[in-house]
Scaffold this active site. Structure first.
Site, PDB file in Angstrom:
ATOM      1  N   ASN A   7      37.132  44.418  42.771  1.00  0.00           N
ATOM      2  CA  ASN A   7      38.360  44.735  43.448  1.00  0.00           C
ATOM      3  C   ASN A   7      39.433  45.148  42.390  1.00  0.00           C
ATOM      4  O   ASN A   7      39.787  44.496  41.788  1.00  0.00           O
ATOM      5  CB  ASN A   7      38.486  42.946  43.966  1.00  0.00           C
ATOM      6  CG  ASN A   7      39.960  42.949  44.722  1.00  0.00           C
ATOM      7  OD1 ASN A   7      40.716  43.920  44.761  1.00  0.00           O
ATOM      8  ND2 ASN A   7      40.564  41.842  45.349  1.00  0.00           N
ATOM      9  N   ARG A  64      35.871  46.203  47.370  1.00  0.00           N
ATOM     10  CA  ARG A  64      37.003  45.788  48.326  1.00  0.00           C
ATOM     11  C   ARG A  64      37.880  47.046  48.487  1.00  0.00           C
ATOM     12  O   ARG A  64      38.232  47.661  47.844  1.00  0.00           O
ATOM     13  CB  ARG A  64      37.677  44.693  47.797  1.00  0.00           C
ATOM     14  CG  ARG A  64      38.771  44.154  48.917  1.00  0.00           C
ATOM     15  CD  ARG A  64      40.027  43.243  48.234  1.00  0.00           C
ATOM     16  NE  ARG A  64      40.900  43.207  49.315  1.00  0.00           N
ATOM     17  CZ  ARG A  64      42.253  42.780  49.105  1.00  0.00           C
ATOM     18  NH1 ARG A  64      42.548  42.833  47.755  1.00  0.00           N
ATOM     19  NH2 ARG A  64      42.864  42.524  50.018  1.00  0.00           N
ATOM     20  N   HIS A 153      43.305  40.918  55.747  1.00  0.00           N
ATOM     21  CA  HIS A 153      42.478  39.563  55.293  1.00  0.00           C
ATOM     22  C   HIS A 153      41.270  39.518  56.079  1.00  0.00           C
ATOM     23  O   HIS A 153      40.767  38.224  56.241  1.00  0.00           O
ATOM     24  CB  HIS A 153      43.243  38.511  55.497  1.00  0.00           C
ATOM     25  CG  HIS A 153      44.431  38.056  54.489  1.00  0.00           C
ATOM     26  ND1 HIS A 153      45.767  37.338  54.933  1.00  0.00           N
ATOM     27  CD2 HIS A 153      44.641  38.443  53.138  1.00  0.00           C
ATOM     28  CE1 HIS A 153      46.414  37.272  53.799  1.00  0.00           C
ATOM     29  NE2 HIS A 153      45.919  37.880  52.723  1.00  0.00           N
ATOM     30  N   ARG A 214      57.458  37.775  51.232  1.00  0.00           N
ATOM     31  CA  ARG A 214      57.631  38.872  52.509  1.00  0.00           C
ATOM     32  C   ARG A 214      58.260  38.025  53.653  1.00  0.00           C
ATOM     33  O   ARG A 214      57.964  36.821  53.855  1.00  0.00           O
ATOM     34  CB  ARG A 214      56.233  39.264  52.872  1.00  0.00           C
ATOM     35  CG  ARG A 214      55.451  40.324  52.107  1.00  0.00           C
ATOM     36  CD  ARG A 214      54.371  40.808  52.361  1.00  0.00           C
ATOM     37  NE  ARG A 214      53.184  41.420  51.477  1.00  0.00           N
ATOM     38  CZ  ARG A 214      52.013  41.021  51.455  1.00  0.00           C
ATOM     39  NH1 ARG A 214      51.318  40.337  52.392  1.00  0.00           N
ATOM     40  NH2 ARG A 214      51.048  41.548  50.169  1.00  0.00           N
ATOM     41  N   GLU A 330      36.512  35.731  49.263  1.00  0.00           N
ATOM     42  CA  GLU A 330      36.214  37.129  49.834  1.00  0.00           C
ATOM     43  C   GLU A 330      34.846  37.944  49.001  1.00  0.00           C
ATOM     44  O   GLU A 330      34.301  38.787  49.607  1.00  0.00           O
ATOM     45  CB  GLU A 330      37.538  37.702  49.883  1.00  0.00           C
ATOM     46  CG  GLU A 330      38.440  37.348  51.010  1.00  0.00           C
ATOM     47  CD  GLU A 330      39.786  37.513  50.522  1.00  0.00           C
ATOM     48  OE1 GLU A 330      40.543  36.854  49.534  1.00  0.00           O
ATOM     49  OE2 GLU A 330      40.599  38.027  50.898  1.00  0.00           O
TER      50      GLU A 330
END
Ligand code: ADP
Length: 341
Positions: A7, A64, A153, A214, A330
């Protein structure tokens, strides 16, 4: 079967090595601050070399990749063309895809004979129908400029729906859940019979829930107002919405652990606003899904905060719902995608 999952972020490199035949924790590596002033490594290539991985012992490498656009609906064997396409998609994910490509290039150079697979964050959401992924904008903005909801996601939501099915003793194709991935970035996914039918992040990861920094959903006219009336530049507004809004904007703190320690009104307000937004999404997804087997809590906040979970469920309708708390993984899902491939 040994699989490395890579990743690569803009200044970080996370690597996990899974031995798929054994039930054991993967070996993990993390290098941060790559290319920053005073850092140990000026680039990803040096950082990866420093880990002294035995590439010859690997059977596969899984990467990823944040944005797969409309093209990549599942894990894909990487070749030159795939790399070029991921580079082109950087237009839609300027913060993420270029770093992912660097990770791929470096790993391909160091392990030319090991098959490498790209696993996309957007892929799980490619099952959404037009009525879910289109914005009510002139159609040519979708057709010519690819402006639509992609969702992110996805690897996490896919893993969570499979884990939920296992825990419920059902087939994933017969399991309908609402999954809440609540970390620094946060999203909700409506998963009907194992497939994503709607999700809260959209064209970018900015839409939807109130996150650490955010804003999530806001009236788009606010953006115009900031630029026109308050003379903020495009870059300034981008930074404001992504890095200075959300919980941080409301109460000057984005770590939920710290917010929970405080007793002042703005800290309480920030949590209440975050929880209310989550409830709004759960409510609307319950209507879309009709029969929901369970609500899944995951991500740093969802996995660890009893208080936030209780606040979300403090509602006459939600109280009666079955809930599951699942630690997302993940990297394991990427390794499993490699195995399936
Ligand atoms: P990322 O999106 O960066 O992967 P994580 O999923 O690790 O983030 O979630 C990070 C967030 O989880 C932290 O900002 C923190 O607010 C929250 N968190 C972690 N542990 C707890 C806890 N025990 N209680 C409340 N919040 C927590």
């Amino acid at each position: 079967m040994k699989i490395a999952v890579i990743n690569a972020g803009s200044s970080s490199l996370k690597v996990k090595i899974f031995d798929m035949q054994r039930v054991c924790e993967p070996v993990s590596f993390l290098v941060e601050h790559i290319g920053e002033e005073g850092a140990n490594f000026s680039n990803h290539s040096d950082a990866l070399k420093s880990l002294a991985l035995d590439f010859k012992a690997l059977d596969m490498i899984g990467h990823r990749v944040v944005h797969g656009g409309e093209r990549y609906k599942k894990a894909t064997l990487i070749n030159d063309e795939v790399v070029q396409n991921i580079e082109k998609l950087a237009l839609l994910a300027p913060l993420h895809n270029p770093a992912n490509v660097v990770g791929i290039e470096v790993a391909r150079a160091m392990a030319p004979n090991v098959p490498q697979i790209a696993v996309f964050d957007t892929a799980f959401h490619t099952t959404m129908q037009k009525e879910a992924y289109l914005y009510a904008l002139p159609m040519e903005l979708y057709e010519k400029n690819h402006i639509r909801r992609y969702g992110f996601h996805g690897t996490s939501h896919a893993y969570l729906s499979k884990e939920a099915a296992r825990l419920l003793g059902k087939k994933v194709e017969e399991t309908t859940v609402i999954s809440l991935h609540l970390g620094n970035g946060a999203s909700v996914c409506a998963i009907k019979n194992g497939k994503s039918i709607d999700t809260s992040m959209g064209f970018t990861p900015l839409e939807g829930l109130i996150m650490g920094t955010r804003s999530g959903d806001i009236d788009p006219a606010i953006v115009l107002y900031l630029q026109k009336e308050l003379q903020m530049s495009v870059e300034y507004v981008n930074d404001l919405l992504n890095h200075h809004s959300g919980l941080l904007g409301i109460c000057q703190e984005n770590d939920v652990r710290e917010i929970l320690k405080r007793s002042d009104d703005t800290a309480k307000l920030a949590l209440d606003m975050m929880v209310r937004r989550i409830q709004k999404y759960i409510g609307s997804y319950m209507i879309l899904l009709e029969d929901v087997d369970a609500i899944i809590f995951s991500g740093g906040i969802g996995e660890h905060s009893n208080i936030v979970r209780e606040k979300i469920l403090d509602n006459k309708i939600l109280k009666s719902m079955k809930t599951l708390t699942i630690e997302t993984n993940e990297e394991l899902e990427i390794a499993l995608e490699c195995m399936r491939f």
